[in-house]
Design a protein around this motif. Structure first.
Motif, PDB file in Angstrom:
ATOM      1  N   ILE A   1       6.410  11.967   3.360  1.00  0.00           N
ATOM      2  CA  ILE A   1       5.354  12.184   2.358  1.00  0.00           C
ATOM      3  C   ILE A   1       4.192  11.255   2.671  1.00  0.00           C
ATOM      4  CG2 ILE A   1       4.766  12.278  -0.090  1.00  0.00           C
ATOM      5  CD1 ILE A   1       7.738  12.458  -0.738  1.00  0.00           C
TER       6      ILE A   1
ATOM      7  N   SER B   1       0.435  11.268   5.376  1.00  0.00           N
ATOM      8  CA  SER B   1       0.162  11.228   6.824  1.00  0.00           C
ATOM      9  C   SER B   1      -0.612   9.968   7.168  1.00  0.00           C
ATOM     10  CB  SER B   1      -0.619  12.471   7.251  1.00  0.00           C
ATOM     11  OG  SER B   1      -1.942  12.413   6.758  1.00  0.00           O
TER      12      SER B   1
ATOM     13  N   GLY C   1      -4.367  11.712   8.433  1.00  0.00           N
ATOM     14  CA  GLY C   1      -4.705  10.411   9.022  1.00  0.00           C
ATOM     15  C   GLY C   1      -4.769   9.277   8.021  1.00  0.00           C
ATOM     16  N   GLY C   2      -4.783   9.621   6.722  1.00  0.00           N
ATOM     17  CA  GLY C   2      -4.694   8.582   5.689  1.00  0.00           C
ATOM     18  C   GLY C   2      -5.921   7.693   5.579  1.00  0.00           C
TER      19      GLY C   2
ATOM     20  N   LYS D   1     -15.552   0.037  10.387  1.00  0.00           N
ATOM     21  CA  LYS D   1     -15.916  -0.663  11.631  1.00  0.00           C
ATOM     22  C   LYS D   1     -17.024   0.071  12.379  1.00  0.00           C
ATOM     23  CE  LYS D   1     -13.113  -3.114   9.946  1.00  0.00           C
ATOM     24  NZ  LYS D   1     -12.367  -2.889   8.704  1.00  0.00           N
TER      25      LYS D   1
ATOM     26  N   SER E   1      -0.570  19.563   0.881  1.00  0.00           N
ATOM     27  CA  SER E   1      -0.469  19.644  -0.571  1.00  0.00           C
ATOM     28  C   SER E   1       0.149  18.365  -1.130  1.00  0.00           C
ATOM     29  CB  SER E   1       0.435  20.837  -0.890  1.00  0.00           C
ATOM     30  OG  SER E   1       0.155  21.340  -2.152  1.00  0.00           O
ATOM     31  N   HIS E   2      -0.025  18.178  -2.432  1.00  0.00           N
ATOM     32  CA  HIS E   2       0.600  17.030  -3.093  1.00  0.00           C
ATOM     33  C   HIS E   2       2.122  17.203  -3.085  1.00  0.00           C
ATOM     34  CE1 HIS E   2       0.852  13.716  -5.970  1.00  0.00           C
ATOM     35  NE2 HIS E   2       1.840  14.403  -6.516  1.00  0.00           N
ATOM     36  N   ALA E   3       2.841  16.125  -2.820  1.00  0.00           N
ATOM     37  CA  ALA E   3       4.317  16.188  -2.834  1.00  0.00           C
ATOM     38  C   ALA E   3       4.844  15.278  -3.927  1.00  0.00           C
ATOM     39  CB  ALA E   3       4.848  15.737  -1.477  1.00  0.00           C
TER      40      ALA E   3
ATOM     41  N   TYR F   1     -11.348  -9.241   2.050  1.00  0.00           N
ATOM     42  CA  TYR F   1     -11.971  -8.821   3.312  1.00  0.00           C
ATOM     43  C   TYR F   1     -12.774  -7.534   3.158  1.00  0.00           C
ATOM     44  CZ  TYR F   1      -8.578  -5.166   4.718  1.00  0.00           C
ATOM     45  OH  TYR F   1      -7.825  -4.032   4.802  1.00  0.00           O
ATOM     46  N   ILE F   2     -12.347  -6.641   2.266  1.00  0.00           N
ATOM     47  CA  ILE F   2     -13.101  -5.391   2.099  1.00  0.00           C
ATOM     48  C   ILE F   2     -14.470  -5.699   1.475  1.00  0.00           C
ATOM     49  CG2 ILE F   2     -13.154  -3.152   0.908  1.00  0.00           C
ATOM     50  CD1 ILE F   2     -10.110  -3.005   1.277  1.00  0.00           C
TER      51      ILE F   2
ATOM     52  N   ARG G   1      -5.926  -3.169  -4.358  1.00  0.00           N
ATOM     53  CA  ARG G   1      -5.405  -1.820  -4.131  1.00  0.00           C
ATOM     54  C   ARG G   1      -4.217  -1.581  -5.051  1.00  0.00           C
ATOM     55  NH1 ARG G   1      -8.221   1.344  -0.947  1.00  0.00           N
ATOM     56  NH2 ARG G   1      -6.437   2.187   0.177  1.00  0.00           N
TER      57      ARG G   1
ATOM     58  N   ASP H   1       1.619   0.663   3.316  1.00  0.00           N
ATOM     59  CA  ASP H   1       1.010  -0.064   2.192  1.00  0.00           C
ATOM     60  C   ASP H   1       1.802   0.065   0.898  1.00  0.00           C
ATOM     61  OD1 ASP H   1      -1.007  -0.706   3.913  1.00  0.00           O
ATOM     62  OD2 ASP H   1      -2.618   0.232   2.761  1.00  0.00           O
TER      63      ASP H   1
ATOM     64  N   SER I   1       1.653  -1.026   9.259  1.00  0.00           N
ATOM     65  CA  SER I   1       2.201   0.293   8.946  1.00  0.00           C
ATOM     66  C   SER I   1       2.676   0.984  10.230  1.00  0.00           C
ATOM     67  CB  SER I   1       1.135   1.124   8.236  1.00  0.00           C
ATOM     68  OG  SER I   1       1.653   2.363   7.894  1.00  0.00           O
TER      69      SER I   1
HETATM   70  C1  FAD Z   1     -12.111  -0.261   3.360  1.00  0.00           C
HETATM   71  C2  FAD Z   1     -10.841  -0.547   4.109  1.00  0.00           C
HETATM   72  C3  FAD Z   1     -10.905  -1.121   5.352  1.00  0.00           C
HETATM   73  C4  FAD Z   1      -9.729  -1.391   6.048  1.00  0.00           C
HETATM   74  N1  FAD Z   1      -9.827  -1.986   7.281  1.00  0.00           N
HETATM   75  C5  FAD Z   1      -8.692  -2.282   7.953  1.00  0.00           C
HETATM   76  C6  FAD Z   1      -8.756  -2.890   9.231  1.00  0.00           C
HETATM   77  O1  FAD Z   1      -9.834  -3.160   9.759  1.00  0.00           O
HETATM   78  N2  FAD Z   1      -7.609  -3.165   9.878  1.00  0.00           N
HETATM   79  C7  FAD Z   1      -6.393  -2.862   9.324  1.00  0.00           C
HETATM   80  O2  FAD Z   1      -5.369  -3.147   9.937  1.00  0.00           O
HETATM   81  N3  FAD Z   1      -6.293  -2.290   8.100  1.00  0.00           N
HETATM   82  C8  FAD Z   1      -7.413  -1.981   7.415  1.00  0.00           C
HETATM   83  N4  FAD Z   1      -7.326  -1.377   6.197  1.00  0.00           N
HETATM   84  C9  FAD Z   1      -5.985  -1.089   5.649  1.00  0.00           C
HETATM   85  C10 FAD Z   1      -5.408   0.186   6.259  1.00  0.00           C
HETATM   86  O3  FAD Z   1      -6.311   1.246   6.081  1.00  0.00           O
HETATM   87  C11 FAD Z   1      -4.085   0.502   5.601  1.00  0.00           C
HETATM   88  O4  FAD Z   1      -3.265  -0.639   5.683  1.00  0.00           O
HETATM   89  C12 FAD Z   1      -3.395   1.642   6.313  1.00  0.00           C
HETATM   90  O5  FAD Z   1      -4.174   2.817   6.279  1.00  0.00           O
HETATM   91  C13 FAD Z   1      -2.040   1.873   5.623  1.00  0.00           C
HETATM   92  O6  FAD Z   1      -1.526   3.044   5.988  1.00  0.00           O
HETATM   93  P1  FAD Z   1      -0.306   3.710   5.261  1.00  0.00           P
HETATM   94  O7  FAD Z   1       0.495   4.231   6.393  1.00  0.00           O
HETATM   95  O8  FAD Z   1       0.397   2.854   4.325  1.00  0.00           O
HETATM   96  O9  FAD Z   1      -0.916   4.876   4.371  1.00  0.00           O
HETATM   97  P2  FAD Z   1      -2.337   5.494   4.215  1.00  0.00           P
HETATM   98  O10 FAD Z   1      -3.139   5.401   5.455  1.00  0.00           O
HETATM   99  O11 FAD Z   1      -2.945   4.974   2.985  1.00  0.00           O
HETATM  100  O12 FAD Z   1      -1.992   7.029   4.035  1.00  0.00           O
HETATM  101  C14 FAD Z   1      -1.274   7.516   2.955  1.00  0.00           C
HETATM  102  C15 FAD Z   1      -1.477   9.016   2.890  1.00  0.00           C
HETATM  103  O13 FAD Z   1      -0.593   9.560   1.910  1.00  0.00           O
HETATM  104  C16 FAD Z   1      -1.260  10.602   1.224  1.00  0.00           C
HETATM  105  N5  FAD Z   1      -0.582  10.812  -0.046  1.00  0.00           N
HETATM  106  C17 FAD Z   1      -0.503   9.949  -1.100  1.00  0.00           C
HETATM  107  N6  FAD Z   1       0.273  10.453  -2.070  1.00  0.00           N
HETATM  108  C18 FAD Z   1       0.686  11.649  -1.624  1.00  0.00           C
HETATM  109  C19 FAD Z   1       1.523  12.661  -2.184  1.00  0.00           C
HETATM  110  N7  FAD Z   1       2.117  12.489  -3.350  1.00  0.00           N
HETATM  111  N8  FAD Z   1       1.725  13.787  -1.476  1.00  0.00           N
HETATM  112  C20 FAD Z   1       1.138  13.962  -0.252  1.00  0.00           C
HETATM  113  N9  FAD Z   1       0.360  13.039   0.316  1.00  0.00           N
HETATM  114  C21 FAD Z   1       0.142  11.884  -0.349  1.00  0.00           C
HETATM  115  C22 FAD Z   1      -2.673  10.083   1.086  1.00  0.00           C
HETATM  116  O14 FAD Z   1      -3.581  11.145   0.862  1.00  0.00           O
HETATM  117  C23 FAD Z   1      -2.879   9.411   2.439  1.00  0.00           C
HETATM  118  O15 FAD Z   1      -3.437  10.299   3.367  1.00  0.00           O
HETATM  119  C24 FAD Z   1      -8.476  -1.064   5.481  1.00  0.00           C
HETATM  120  C25 FAD Z   1      -8.409  -0.453   4.226  1.00  0.00           C
HETATM  121  C26 FAD Z   1      -9.580  -0.203   3.536  1.00  0.00           C
HETATM  122  C27 FAD Z   1      -9.497   0.449   2.187  1.00  0.00           C
END
Ligand code: FAD
Length: 454
Positions: free
Chosen positions: A8, A10, A37-38, A49, A110-112, A176-177, A261, A301, A312
């Motif tokens: 659940i 991407s 791609g999240g 960046k 889709s939402h899961a 940092y953000i 967050r 995250d 991650s």
């Molecule tokens: C402004 C900003 C700048 C950043 N810069 C950096 C950086 O320079 N370097 C760095 O290392 N990190 C950075 N980060 C942090 C980094 O983006 C996250 O740590 C990383 O994307 C985490 O990925 P993740 O795998 O946890 O999930 P995410 O990338 O957050 O992806 C989660 C996905 O799940 C989907 N989703 C959520 N709920 C559901 C559901 N119920 N059903 C289906 N899909 C769902 C979402 O739509 C999303 O696409 C930054 C974050 C932000 C906000």
């Protein structure tokens, strides 16, 4: 339908994990409710960046006079900056899509949500799997500030969709953000004010590192209101008024909230699946990513931090091995470095001095101004400092922190050294190329008495 694995989200773990599991013969369903791609690809690392690079180009052009190069007026074409960012984000997103279609896996856009134990509903259909992986990430936290619901405000996503530069951007949050956005918009030409209840920018850093960044920000004309709590916000589009605890008022055209967050678990049906959440909504998981529900794992995250793309991505690698019975290396015992992409960058790995003292860890420390590095003088990037902490018994590096040009690259020397469990003497004995920023790391370590040339 029945799958071997349902992923659940991407995100940075979900995509490679789903692709590799499918590649190893598993029947995989990947569910994504927004863009593939999240966060990193769409509203995080990649777009920030990319835009920061444009902001730096403007800064370098404006300050080229220091190097004897005269430029006429520097003009930032903000819509062109945003278009460039969009094109780069699109190409990354297309890359994710191609990667997924190269594997035989099912992608549901889709939402899961869980509707039972290892039962997931996606787009009206219920699917089951032996293994479910939660990679839903996090989104901006909305702080409980009186009046925030009544005024328009931006977050990291919407701030990068603006087509017109804010006249005066008020930023809540000096993590940092907040720092990256603040400096970026200032360099594009906005007035910028940053407000945070902490006394320093990047308050987890050693105060010396934070102070060095504060000096740079102030010199660039960013107004810092640190140690001040936001109490109430009012106004309307173009005229935002923020009242601080001190009674002071800050007026701005736009408000950007970057105060933290929150996990995307509120609409995930975790209670139906027996997945325990902590009091902030993060998924509780053990060292091997196992949640409280049999066969359900969580990565990225949504585990509550550290929240970085590389963490991650590393989660996916560890969990892949665990799921395939190829290894049991856990997530807790890892070295997690980081970089804030301000200019100069701020990077760290291991313990900083503040943390080492708090934990009662014995250390010897050395620090050096970045301006003492020959390369820094030559290219006129002298702001910052470097610090290293060494275990006196083993001579191993236990932590390093750098604020300076390309700190995010430099820190990798220490990452590799710590990961290898090598003595800091390896840096002393090596030949470093002259004139490079990295050469400064050798000088830094040689500031420790035990490594000094006498
Ligand atoms: C402004 C900003 C700048 C950043 N810069 C950096 C950086 O320079 N370097 C760095 O290392 N990190 C950075 N980060 C942090 C980094 O983006 C996250 O740590 C990383 O994307 C985490 O990925 P993740 O795998 O946890 O999930 P995410 O990338 O957050 O992806 C989660 C996905 O799940 C989907 N989703 C959520 N709920 C559901 C559901 N119920 N059903 C289906 N899909 C769902 C979402 O739509 C999303 O696409 C930054 C974050 C932000 C906000």
């Amino acid at each position: 339908m029945t799958f071997d694995v349902i992923v659940i989200g991407s995100g940075q773990a979900g995509v490679p994990l789903a692709a590799r599991l499918a590649g190893s013969g598993k029947r995989v369903l990947l569910a994504e409710r927004h863009e593939l791609g999240g966060t990193c690809t769409n509203t995080g690392c990649t777009p920030t960046k990319t835009m920061i690079a444009s902001a730096r180009a403007a800064h370098v052009a404006r300050t080229a006079g220091r190097l004897g190069v005269r430029t006429r007026e520097v003009e930032v074409d903000f819509p062109a900056v945003v278009d460039r960012k969009d094109a780069i984000v699109r190409s990354w997103r297309d890359g994710v899509s191609k990667r997924l279609s190269a594997h035989r896996l099912t992608v549901a856009r889709s939402h899961a949500r869980f509707v039972g134990e290892r039962k997931v509903e996606v787009g009206g259909e219920v699917h089951t799997a032996e293994t479910v992986v939660i990679n839903v990430g996090a989104r901006p936290l909305v702080p409980p500030i009186d009046g925030l619901g009544q005024v328009p405000w931006l977050d990291n996503g919407s701030a990068m969709r603006l087509r017109k530069l804010p006249e005066h951007l008020l930023l809540l949050g000096a993590g940092y953000i907040g720092c990256e956005f603040g400096q970026m918009f200032r360099r594009f030409g906005s007035r910028v004010t940053i407000v945070d209840p902490a006394e320093h920018l990047l308050s987890r850093e050693d105060p010396e590192i934070s102070s060095a960044l504060e000096g740079v920000f102030r010199r660039e004309g960013i107004q810092l209101e640190l140690g001040k709590k936001a109490i109430q916000v009012s106004g309307r589009a173009g005229e935002i008024v923020l009242r601080l605890g001190s009674g002071q008022e800050v007026r701005a055209s736009h408000l950007l909230v970057a105060t933290g967050r929150r996990p995307n678990t509120d609409d995930l049906g975790c209670d139906k699946a027996g997945v325990t959440l902590d009091d902030r909504g993060y998924v509780v998981a053990d060292d091997q990513y196992r949640t409280s529900a049999e066969g359900v794992y969580a990565v990225g995250d949504v585990l509550g931090g550290p929240q970085f793309t590389h963490t991650s991505w590393d989660d996916h690698r560890l969990l892949f091995d665990i799921l395939l019975g190829r290894g049991r290396r856990g997530r807790r015992d890892r070295l997690i470095p980081y970089t804030a992409f301000t200019d100069p960058q701020v990077a760290g790995v291991g313990l900083n001095e503040k943390e080492a003292r708090m934990r009662g860890v014995k250390f010897e420390a050395a620090s050096m101004p970045f301006g003492d590095v020959a390369r820094a003088l030559e290219v006129d990037e002298t702001d910052g400092l470097m610090k290293v902490l060494v275990d006196p018994a083993t001579e191993r590096v236990i932590g390093a922190a750098i604020i300076g040009a390309e700190a995010g690259e430099l820190i990798h020397v220490f990452i590799a050294l710590i990961q290898a469990g090598a003595s800091a003497r390896a840096i002393v004995d090596a030949e470093f190329v002259h004139p490079t920023f990295a050469e400064g790391l050798q000088s830094l370590v040689m500031k420790l008495d035990r490594f000094a040339l006498h």
